[in-house]
Write an enzyme that holds these catalytic residues in place. Structure first.
Site, PDB file in Angstrom:
ATOM      1  N   LYS A 242      20.053  -2.157 -20.032  1.00 47.62           N
ATOM      2  CA  LYS A 242      20.644  -3.139 -20.567  1.00 47.62           C
ATOM      3  C   LYS A 242      21.878  -3.248 -19.772  1.00 47.62           C
ATOM      4  CE  LYS A 242      21.610  -4.574 -25.287  1.00 47.62           C
ATOM      5  NZ  LYS A 242      21.950  -4.146 -26.670  1.00 47.62           N
ATOM      6  N   GLU A 332      15.259  -3.072 -42.646  1.00 48.74           N
ATOM      7  CA  GLU A 332      15.955  -3.525 -44.151  1.00 48.74           C
ATOM      8  C   GLU A 332      15.439  -3.241 -45.334  1.00 48.74           C
ATOM      9  OE1 GLU A 332      17.409  -5.706 -40.483  1.00 48.74           O
ATOM     10  OE2 GLU A 332      15.360  -5.508 -41.492  1.00 48.74           O
ATOM     11  N   ARG A 360      15.640 -10.197 -45.744  1.00 52.54           N
ATOM     12  CA  ARG A 360      14.326  -9.418 -45.324  1.00 52.54           C
ATOM     13  C   ARG A 360      14.206  -8.538 -46.271  1.00 52.54           C
ATOM     14  NH1 ARG A 360      13.739  -9.644 -39.448  1.00 52.54           N
ATOM     15  NH2 ARG A 360      13.281  -7.426 -39.122  1.00 52.54           N
TER      16      ARG A 360
END
Length: 593
Positions: A242, A332, A360
């Site tokens: 990243k 979630e 979600r």
């Protein structure tokens, strides 16, 4: 930069592709230094994206990105380089994926972990249609650790669907990835641990290839050419970095470079005015700091978050109470039901979760928490319009889907002082499920000393300004705009009462009855969806109690998804500015004359 596209790269040799990768890297760093955006994820996927487009034939071979914020190179190679000056601006280039933007954007993606399920459906359809083109989900940023991704892996392996899964493993979601599966991936980066990773997937019926250097174009192209002709489920484990190629982003440990505002190219410092930093704190920081204060005297308080320690500003809480913060990763549904387990065990869980991500886990909120009337506090971060992240991230539906659930209390503070009172109330006094909404923005002009505690009553609204000609009922950041509208009208001799409806559920029925009996024009305003929203709840109260209001109107977000752009641009497009409020109130007042 050169207007390279997928046709050009298929005719290029390896040295030319390497030059292109560096050209794209520099282009993105320079452009995003001016516009802001998801720099870190995109610097890590440049070579991966070039290799995919070099080998596969998009859009016939279908690339399904998970999630959409790592697709800037994909957008460039599919003809959108010239649009990057407008990235994330109103009417400009989206920072995520939308199907309407390009035939190469097969699957609209803002939330994580949807690609594998979508790929399974596409692969089934291709089989039925006799279509032998490839299906290639690219899943990364810890999305594969989500429960939905596990479900899809289980199905793909069992059905032997010909899906070429690209696992972009950079060890990060927004912050560092967690979980047992991530630990297996870490082992697989060493030669001695590769068998453990391969075994995990191959027992599911998915052929494992890897790990592969995600910045080595030659190796990537070779592997992709090999898997393209296979007709069975395969997962390619690609290791990327990243922030690759930009030192400040590579060195980042606090996730600033996941999504950055405009910054200075040379130093990497964000271009935020110093006075803004000194005189403002984010709502997430206000909530987190108060949680830490409460936790010092209430040992039962536990904070839970689904991979949002940094986003919800919980790093300081974690440092102070490392055993009282639970990060579930991008899960979630699990996070919500876990809080239920904590609640029935005598703990007081606070779930810090973005409004858009709470969607979600709706069944878990209904079935596991509210149905059992468990004492769980939902800290609903990013409530309202969130600006540049757009339609997949605006927090404009939580009022609508929460207020219909029995036992749920919903409130939203206007000031830091109010938020502290609401947290104390929710944690120390209330007993059932409670939702405290707070927006993305900052709380300005905080005093140096902590504000005094409010002594208010549960379920009551407050009058912020008196007025005899009309009433505005609203809450949260919309109060600022309502106050501005009041000032405009005051110049014309019109006095408007401003009511802070800080309790969205339950409504303050006593104050509502007073307002109804006064027969003043009433305007409700909400930075959320109108259908089934706060204004609708007020109307339902009026109708169900057989009351009459001669002049009433609602302002809010109409029945469509809201695009990306600055909050100011979006409010103007949605007719939710002070001038729009003035026009609405004048119409209501004139109606009674």
């Amino acid at each position: 930069m050169s207007q390279f596209n997928i046709n050009h790269i298929k005719q290029s040799n390896l040295p030319e592709l390497k030059c292109l990768a560096e050209e794209i890297r520099q282009f993105l760093i320079h452009k995003l230094s001016k516009t802001g955006g998801h720099l870190g994820p995109n610097l890590g996927t440049i070579e991966l994206t070039i290799a995919l487009h070099y080998v596969f034939e998009s859009p016939n071979d279908q690339l399904i990105w998970d999630i959409g914020h790592q697709t800037y190179t994909h957008k460039m190679l599919t003809g959108r380089t010239h649009e990057f000056d407008s990235l994330r601006k109103y009417n400009g280039l989206s920072g995520f994926l939308r199907r309407e933007d390009s035939p190469h954007d097969i699957w609209g993606a803002g939330h994580s972990s949807t690609s594998l399920s979508a790929a399974a459906g596409i692969a089934y359809a291709k089989q039925l249609n006799g279509d032998e083109h490839s299906v290639i989900p690219i899943i990364g940023d810890a999305a594969i650790t989500s429960g939905m991704a596990f479900e899809a892996l289980n199905h793909i392996g069992d059905a032997q669907l010909p899906v070429n899964i690209i696992l972009n493993d950079n060890g990060m979601s927004i912050s560092k990835s967690i979980g047992a599966l991530q630990a297996i991936f870490e082992q697989g980066k060493e030669q001695a641990g590769i068998d453990s990773v391969a075994s995990f997937f191959e027992q599911l019926g998915i052929t494992y290839i890897g790990p592969i250097d995600g910045h080595d174009l030659f190796e990537l192209i070779q592997v992709f050419q090999r898997i393209r002709i296979q007709k069975r489920p395969i997962i390619c484990h690609i290791l990327t970095q990243k922030g690759k190629g930009y030192e400040p982003a590579e060195a980042d440990t606090k996730t600033h470079w996941h999504s950055t505002p405009p910054f200075d190219y040379d130093s990497g410092e964000t271009l935020i005015k110093k006075e803004q930093v000194i005189h403002s704190q984010s709502w997430s920081e206000i909530i987190s700091n108060e949680l830490k204060q409460i936790a010092m005297t209430n040992e039962q308080l536990i904070v839970v978050t689904p991979a949002m320690i940094e986003g919800s500003k919980l790093a300081s809480f974690k440092e102070t109470f490392p055993h009282r913060l639970i990060d579930t990763g991008i899960a979630e549904q699990h996070a919500v039901t876990l809080t239920g387990g904590l609640a029935i065990s005598g703990k007081i869980p606070f779930l810090a979760i973005y409004s858009t991500f709470l969607q979600r886990a709706y069944d878990q909120v209904v079935h596991d928490i509210c149905r059992q009337n468990l004492h769980v506090i939902f800290g609903i971060d990013r409530a309202g319009l969130v600006g540049e992240d757009g339609d997949s991230h605006h927090g404009i539906f939580d009022i609508n889907f929460l207020q219909s659930i029995p036992n749920m209390t919903i409130m939203m503070p206007y000031t830091a002082e109010e938020s502290q009172w609401m947290l104390q109330l929710a944690i120390e006094e209330l007993t059932g499920p409670v939702a405290i909404r707070y927006p993305k923005g900052t709380v300005k002009q905080l005093s140096a000393s902590p504000p005094s505690r409010l002594k208010e009553t549960f379920g009551t609204w407050s009058v912020m300004a008196e007025g005899k000609d009309a009433v505005i009922i609203t809450f949260g950041p919309m109060l600022d705009i309502a106050i501005q509208a009041r000032e405009f009208l005051q110049q014309e001799g019109i006095a408007v009462r401003i009511v802070n409806a800080r309790f969205i559920k339950p409504l303050d029925q006593d104050m509502l009855n007073i307002l109804i009996n006064e027969d003043l024009p009433i305007l409700t305003i909400e930075e959320s969806a109108l259908l089934g929203g706060f204004g609708s709840a007020v109307l339902e109260y009026i109708i169900s109690n057989k009351k009459t209001v001669s002049r009433f109107n609602r302002m809010g977000i109409p029945d469509h998804f809201v695009t990306h752009g600055s909050r100011e641009d979006l409010l103007e497009a949605l007719s939710l500015t002070a001038h729009d409020i003035v026009a609405n109130l004048k119409t209501l007042i004139e109606k009674g004359r």
